[in-house]
Design a protein around this motif. Structure first.
Motif, short mmCIF file in Angstrom:
data_model
loop_
_atom_site.label_atom_id
_atom_site.label_comp_id
_atom_site.label_asym_id
_atom_site.label_seq_id
_atom_site.Cartn_x
_atom_site.Cartn_y
_atom_site.Cartn_z
N GLU A 89 -11.86 13.72 -2.77
CA GLU A 89 -12.82 14.74 -2.37
C GLU A 89 -12.61 15.97 -3.25
O GLU A 89 -11.64 16.04 -4.01
N PRO A 90 -13.49 17.00 -3.16
CA PRO A 90 -13.32 18.18 -3.99
C PRO A 90 -11.94 18.81 -3.85
O PRO A 90 -11.44 19.02 -2.74
N GLY A 91 -11.29 19.06 -4.99
CA GLY A 91 -9.95 19.66 -5.00
C GLY A 91 -8.82 18.66 -5.00
O GLY A 91 -7.68 19.02 -5.28
N ASP A 92 -9.11 17.38 -4.69
CA ASP A 92 -8.06 16.37 -4.66
C ASP A 92 -7.68 15.93 -6.08
O ASP A 92 -8.43 16.11 -7.03
N VAL A 93 -6.50 15.30 -6.16
CA VAL A 93 -5.98 14.80 -7.44
C VAL A 93 -5.47 13.38 -7.21
O VAL A 93 -4.87 13.09 -6.17
N GLN A 94 -5.70 12.51 -8.19
CA GLN A 94 -5.10 11.18 -8.12
C GLN A 94 -4.20 10.97 -9.33
O GLN A 94 -4.59 11.28 -10.47
N TRP A 95 -3.00 10.47 -9.07
CA TRP A 95 -2.05 10.11 -10.12
C TRP A 95 -1.86 8.60 -10.07
O TRP A 95 -1.62 8.04 -9.00
N MET A 96 -2.00 7.95 -11.22
CA MET A 96 -1.80 6.51 -11.28
C MET A 96 -0.94 6.17 -12.50
O MET A 96 -1.29 6.52 -13.63
#
Length: 291
Positions: A89-96
């Motif tokens: 969602e807005p403002g979220d971050v994903q690290w993979m």
């Protein structure tokens, strides 16, 4: 102390990826990957035209590096071959951490409105390229935020900053970004000056002397020391810099990392150290052994 000097300005180039998503690509290519080691790629996507983004990024493979996706506006669903699923969602971050291999998709979850954000690729050293894949969604509420009396803000995704930065004050209990990675110790800071920050109230941010650093300007109107940097441009900061002095008006992403100083061999979504390793990655993907 040495204030940051802009060594090079690079205009982001219009490109497409996935199934035709329109974006701006600022960091790419062997020479810039070597100069900004450990960073491999920076894309910025922003559009309120559904035809620019609706096709998304269907299933595709990765091996040998990490992806960091920063959502500014809109919603994106991640699914991968390890059974992970998460909605950004807005403002979220994903690290993979793709590491030895993963196949994933990133698909917009909207049919109208603006979709905007960044994706960074962060290289892995040879010692970790064939480790197990990992994945994490980071909720916006976990990202420490600095606020200014005039409404300006900073969000620290990775790294550490003082609780007080000139007139910016951390409004959270912690001042360490939630994305902690010891291999290259990245620092990632997203910020916006909502009105003109004058030269006498400039924001000064420390940069580790052993890091390679750059800043992407989303908008026109931001100034490093006394040099104006246009929007949709990446400014490569000199290696002798240990602090950044920034003022003006607009939004930006500041990134740095400690180089890993290893050979880079890339073939599309695979980043290894040698051509033989790339050939093996392609074969593993074709034979269903990647994930």
């Amino acid at each position: 102390m040495n204030k940051a000097v802009v060594e090079q300005l690079i205009k982001a180039m219009p490109s497409t990826d996935g199934a035709g998503v329109k974006l701006l690509r600022a960091l790419h290519g062997p020479s810039m990957q070597r100069r900004l080691d450990p960073w491999l790629m920076l894309d910025y996507f922003s559009s309120d035209k559904p035809d620019d983004y609706l096709a998304g990024f269907p299933d595709h493979p990765h091996r040998g590096f990490e992806t960091i996706t920063i959502m500014l506006e809109g919603r994106m669903l991640h699914r991968d071959s390890r059974g992970n699923q998460g909605l950004l969602e807005p403002g979220d971050v994903q690290w993979m951490r793709a590491a030895r291999g993963i196949v994933h998709s990133e698909m917009p979850q909207q049919v109208s409105g603006r979709l905007a954000g960044f994706q960074l690729w962060l290289n892995l050293p040879a010692s970790h390229k064939m480790s197990e894949a990992q994945w994490r969604d980071i909720d916006a509420s976990l990202i420490p935020r600095w606020e200014h009396p005039k409404g300006h803000f900073l969000r620290l995704i990775a790294g550490e900053l003082p609780k007080q930065l000139d007139q910016f004050r951390c409004v959270d209990d912690h001042s360490i970004g939630p994305l902690e990675q010891s291999l290259s110790e990245p620092m990632i800071l997203h910020g916006e000056f909502v009105s003109a920050l004058q030269a006498d109230e400039a924001l000064e941010i420390s940069i580790s002397e052993d890091h390679n650093a750059f800043i992407y300007m989303i908008d026109d109107g931001l100034i490093i020391n006394q040099q104006a940097v246009p929007g949709a441009c990446m400014a490569v900061l000199s290696r002798q810099s240990d602090r950044l002095r920034l003022y003006g008006q607009g939004a930006f992403l500041l990134v740095s990392g400690r180089p890993i100083n290893e050979p880079i061999a890339q073939m599309g979504p695979f980043v290894m150290n040698t051509r033989a390793e790339l050939i093996q990655a392609v074969e593993d993907y074709q034979q269903g052994r990647l994930a």
